[in-house]
Design a protein around this motif. Structure first.
Motif, mmCIF file in Angstrom:
data_model
loop_
_atom_site.group_PDB
_atom_site.id
_atom_site.type_symbol
_atom_site.label_atom_id
_atom_site.label_comp_id
_atom_site.label_asym_id
_atom_site.label_seq_id
_atom_site.Cartn_x
_atom_site.Cartn_y
_atom_site.Cartn_z
ATOM 1 N N SER A 147 -124.011 71.830 23.504
ATOM 2 C CA SER A 147 -122.845 71.356 22.762
ATOM 3 C C SER A 147 -121.990 72.522 22.276
ATOM 4 O O SER A 147 -122.503 73.523 21.775
ATOM 5 N N ARG A 148 -120.684 72.382 22.420
ATOM 6 C CA ARG A 148 -119.757 73.393 21.940
ATOM 7 C C ARG A 148 -119.053 72.938 20.662
ATOM 8 O O ARG A 148 -118.032 73.505 20.267
ATOM 9 N N SER A 149 -119.611 71.917 20.043
ATOM 10 C CA SER A 149 -119.056 71.421 18.789
ATOM 11 C C SER A 149 -119.699 72.082 17.576
ATOM 12 O O SER A 149 -119.362 71.756 16.432
ATOM 13 N N GLN A 160 -126.910 71.893 14.071
ATOM 14 C CA GLN A 160 -126.907 70.476 14.412
ATOM 15 C C GLN A 160 -127.859 69.650 13.551
ATOM 16 O O GLN A 160 -127.954 68.432 13.719
ATOM 17 N N ASP A 166 -124.553 72.648 9.106
ATOM 18 C CA ASP A 166 -123.430 72.959 9.983
ATOM 19 C C ASP A 166 -122.418 73.821 9.234
ATOM 20 O O ASP A 166 -121.911 74.825 9.761
ATOM 21 N N TYR A 185 -115.305 81.829 20.452
ATOM 22 C CA TYR A 185 -115.303 80.367 20.461
ATOM 23 C C TYR A 185 -113.969 79.776 20.921
ATOM 24 O O TYR A 185 -113.707 78.595 20.722
ATOM 25 N N TRP A 188 -113.462 76.153 22.416
ATOM 26 C CA TRP A 188 -114.566 75.287 22.004
ATOM 27 C C TRP A 188 -114.077 74.329 20.909
ATOM 28 O O TRP A 188 -113.280 74.733 20.037
ATOM 29 N N PRO A 189 -114.568 73.099 20.878
ATOM 30 C CA PRO A 189 -114.215 72.181 19.782
ATOM 31 C C PRO A 189 -114.580 72.725 18.399
ATOM 32 O O PRO A 189 -113.908 72.430 17.410
ATOM 33 N N VAL A 190 -115.641 73.556 18.337
ATOM 34 C CA VAL A 190 -116.088 74.091 17.051
ATOM 35 C C VAL A 190 -115.061 75.034 16.430
ATOM 36 O O VAL A 190 -115.119 75.341 15.234
ATOM 37 N N LYS A 192 -112.191 74.387 15.526
ATOM 38 C CA LYS A 192 -111.534 73.697 14.417
ATOM 39 C C LYS A 192 -112.305 73.895 13.120
ATOM 40 O O LYS A 192 -111.712 74.021 12.045
ATOM 41 N N LYS A 193 -113.622 73.908 13.214
ATOM 42 C CA LYS A 193 -114.447 74.129 12.026
ATOM 43 C C LYS A 193 -114.257 75.555 11.504
ATOM 44 O O LYS A 193 -114.158 75.772 10.291
#
Length: 341
Positions: A147-149, A160, A166, A185, A188-190, A192-193
């Motif tokens: 996962s790339r979140s 996770q 997280d 990153y 990667w969707p992460v 945004k975090k």
């Protein structure tokens, strides 16, 4: 004369040291090399203009209590003799190297920031990371390794485990000076975090935190149990009882012959024990203690049912590593080494 009692126990045998109460060791961060690492954390925070300097104290494990900002650091990391004992009892020392220690420390600092600046109450944090958990961090969870979140920081895809972890993992990556998270990153969707983390840290920069408790619960000064009891409990936490339904699988790996045929499987397992345990632990990310404990149980079963083999050793090695890896992977996902049917 030193203010702690190190001189009274550093030369004890392991057997005698295990009889000592943790509180009687009189351990202090200020009188250990950990003081330097804590200072590095403070420098990391100061470089980002974050005013909070979380109190650090020696405890029985790594943690930050919910709603507080003080960081508990495992006591055994404060002295070489205790690190050596930890490795003997658990086969590895969690946070035992400077780099590994700082990973944990920055992670726990994330929890401190989370509570000290009331970020767990922010709507945008809950929206991106999920609502804060009211439960303890689960011992077992189902990570998605690819996962790339989520950021990749501590072992076992710890980000996770739950939203609080997280957040702490994302903060640790954001804070680490050697990580160019914008490049690493990218796409990667992460991301945004991490961008939200960067925004939040910009908001609190130069600001005092809210008043929070620093109770110091579970400090070494209050740990009256003996080291022997501490390790008995710790080993029990990670140890498992394995039923004899593994026998069928072992017979598939080792040819089951009578006493006059083949080579004893136990001899092979003893010879290759370190290699196999190290390989399985490295590829799965699981604790060596857990892998080794499983290996010992399987070796005992092989001896009890007198398993022998007449295959090529390389073939046996490949099959055994694959078998253990599959079981440990299942353990990471379900908390069990093998599905029950």
């Amino acid at each position: 004369m030193k203010s702690n009692s190190a001189e009274s126990w550093v030369n004890l045998s392991d057997e005698d040291l295990l009889e000592k109460r943790i509180c009687d060791l009189r351990l202090k961060i200020e009188e250990s090399e950990l003081k330097l690492y804590v200072e590095v954390l403070y420098q990391n925070l100061e470089s980002r203009n974050i005013l909070l300097k979380p109190k650090c104290y020696l405890a029985d494990e790594w943690f930050v209590l919910e709603g507080e900002s003080a960081i508990g650091i495992p006591f055994f990391l404060s002295h070489p003799c205790l690190k050596k004992l930890e490795e003997k009892m658990m086969l590895e020392v969690e946070g035992g190297s400077p780099e590994w220690f700082m990973k944990f420390l920055r992670h726990e600092a994330g929890h401190s920031i989370y509570y000290a600046y009331h970020l767990h109450k922010r709507a945008e944090v809950s929206k991106i990371f999920g609502p804060p958990s009211s439960e303890e961090t689960p011992q077992y969870y189902r990570p998605k390794p690819y996962s790339r979140s989520f950021v990749r920081h501590l072992d076992n895809w710890y980000a996770q485990a739950e939203p609080d972890e997280d957040f702490a993992e994302t903060f640790a990556v954001w804070l680490t000076p050697t990580i160019d998270w914008k490049s690493y990153y990218k796409g990667w969707p992460v991301l945004k975090k991490l961008q939200l983390m960067d925004h939040l840290m910009g908001e609190i920069a130069g600001k005092d935190s809210f008043p929070v408790s620093n109770s110091g619960d579970f400090s070494v000064r209050d740990l009256k149990l003996k080291l022997k009891t501490y390790y008995q409990r710790k080993q029990k936490l990670y140890a498992q009882d394995y039923p004899d339904f593994y026998d069928h699988d072992l017979k598939e790996i080792f040819s089951f012959g009578n006493e006059s045929q083949g080579i004893h499987s136990v001899r092979f397992m003893k010879k290759n024990r370190k290699l196999i345990v190290d390989e399985v632990s490295e590829w799965t990310g699981e604790k060596k203690f857990i892998v080794n404990n499983l290996y010992k149980k399987l070796m005992e079963r092989c001896e009890k049912i007198k398993l022998k083999y007449n295959k090529n050793e390389e073939s046996v090695l490949i099959e055994l590593v694959a078998y253990l890896t599959s079981m440990v992977s299942n353990y990471l996902y379900t908390g069990k080494f093998k599905p029950t049917v």
